[in-house]
Design a protein around this motif. Structure first.
Motif, PDB file in Angstrom:
ATOM      1  N   ASP A  11       0.820  -0.941   0.053  1.00  4.85           N
ATOM      2  CA  ASP A  11      -0.127  -0.118   0.100  1.00  4.85           C
ATOM      3  C   ASP A  11       0.979   1.058  -0.137  1.00  4.85           C
ATOM      4  O   ASP A  11       1.910   1.300   0.571  1.00  4.85           O
ATOM      5  N   SER A  12       0.521   2.439  -0.749  1.00  8.29           N
ATOM      6  CA  SER A  12       1.280   3.633  -0.825  1.00  8.29           C
ATOM      7  C   SER A  12       1.593   4.334   0.420  1.00  8.29           C
ATOM      8  O   SER A  12       2.642   4.845   0.668  1.00  8.29           O
ATOM      9  N   THR A  13       0.423   4.266   1.290  1.00 12.21           N
ATOM     10  CA  THR A  13       0.859   4.645   2.744  1.00 12.21           C
ATOM     11  C   THR A  13       1.669   4.131   3.607  1.00 12.21           C
ATOM     12  O   THR A  13       2.557   4.593   4.249  1.00 12.21           O
ATOM     13  N   VAL A  14       1.594   2.625   3.330  1.00  8.84           N
ATOM     14  CA  VAL A  14       2.795   1.860   4.166  1.00  8.84           C
ATOM     15  C   VAL A  14       4.068   2.103   3.662  1.00  8.84           C
ATOM     16  O   VAL A  14       4.870   2.452   4.340  1.00  8.84           O
ATOM     17  N   THR A  15       4.237   2.154   2.349  1.00 13.10           N
ATOM     18  CA  THR A  15       5.442   2.440   1.586  1.00 13.10           C
ATOM     19  C   THR A  15       5.923   3.862   2.144  1.00 13.10           C
ATOM     20  O   THR A  15       7.116   4.055   2.326  1.00 13.10           O
ATOM     21  N   GLN A  16       5.333   4.928   2.267  1.00 12.11           N
ATOM     22  CA  GLN A  16       5.455   6.262   2.494  1.00 12.11           C
ATOM     23  C   GLN A  16       6.048   6.196   3.859  1.00 12.11           C
ATOM     24  O   GLN A  16       7.029   6.899   4.405  1.00 12.11           O
ATOM     25  N   THR A  17       5.161   5.447   4.873  1.00 16.56           N
ATOM     26  CA  THR A  17       5.581   5.519   6.499  1.00 16.56           C
ATOM     27  C   THR A  17       6.834   4.713   6.464  1.00 16.56           C
ATOM     28  O   THR A  17       7.732   5.353   7.155  1.00 16.56           O
TER      29      THR A  17
END
Length: 138
Positions: free
Chosen positions: A3-9
């Motif tokens: 998920d992009s939010t997980v990747t960003q985190t």
């Protein structure tokens, strides 16, 4: 696919770990070691168990702890200690980057950071025998 939010985190955590490791390499302060511990606990709470990442966390923390102990005793860090710290940091960051594609988004992800913060608070209070975990005088 992560998920992009997980990747960003995860990317944010990697950058934060790199900054704290650089601070430890420069000054070797205990406060920076504590910040590293909180970041590592928080980052690990976002992931499923992975023995490779756990080993990298242990190596990174052990090398940082060794450098901080030397600095607090007045011994300047030697080249080997600095090299061990920086290579442990690189290993941790590379393993985290490789793990991002294997991470599946979890619905309870939003509470993981709070769980990590609570774990750090419990550890801090356990060091002080006069206080119980809720911060009241025993």
């Amino acid at each position: 696919m992560a998920d992009s939010t997980v990747t960003q985190t995860i990317s944010e955590r990697i950058e934060a770990v790199k900054k704290v490791v650089n601070l430890i390499a420069q000054a070797g302060r205990g406060d920076d070691l504590h910040d590293l511990r909180v970041l590592l606990i928080n980052t690990m709470s976002l992931l499923k168990r992975d023995p490779g990442i756990e080993a990298a966390v242990d190596d990174l923390y052990a090398s940082a702890d060794s450098l901080v102990k030397d600095a607090s005793s007045g011994t300047p860090p030697n080249a080997r200690s600095l090299r061990l710290l920086l290579s442990a940091s690189d290993r941790f960051c590379n393993r985290l980057i490789a793990a991002v594609d294997r991470i599946a988004p979890e619905p309870e992800l939003r509470l993981k950071g709070l769980e990590a913060a609570y774990a750090v608070q419990l550890e801090r209070f356990s060091m002080n025998a006069d206080l119980d975990p809720v911060g009241q005088v025993a």
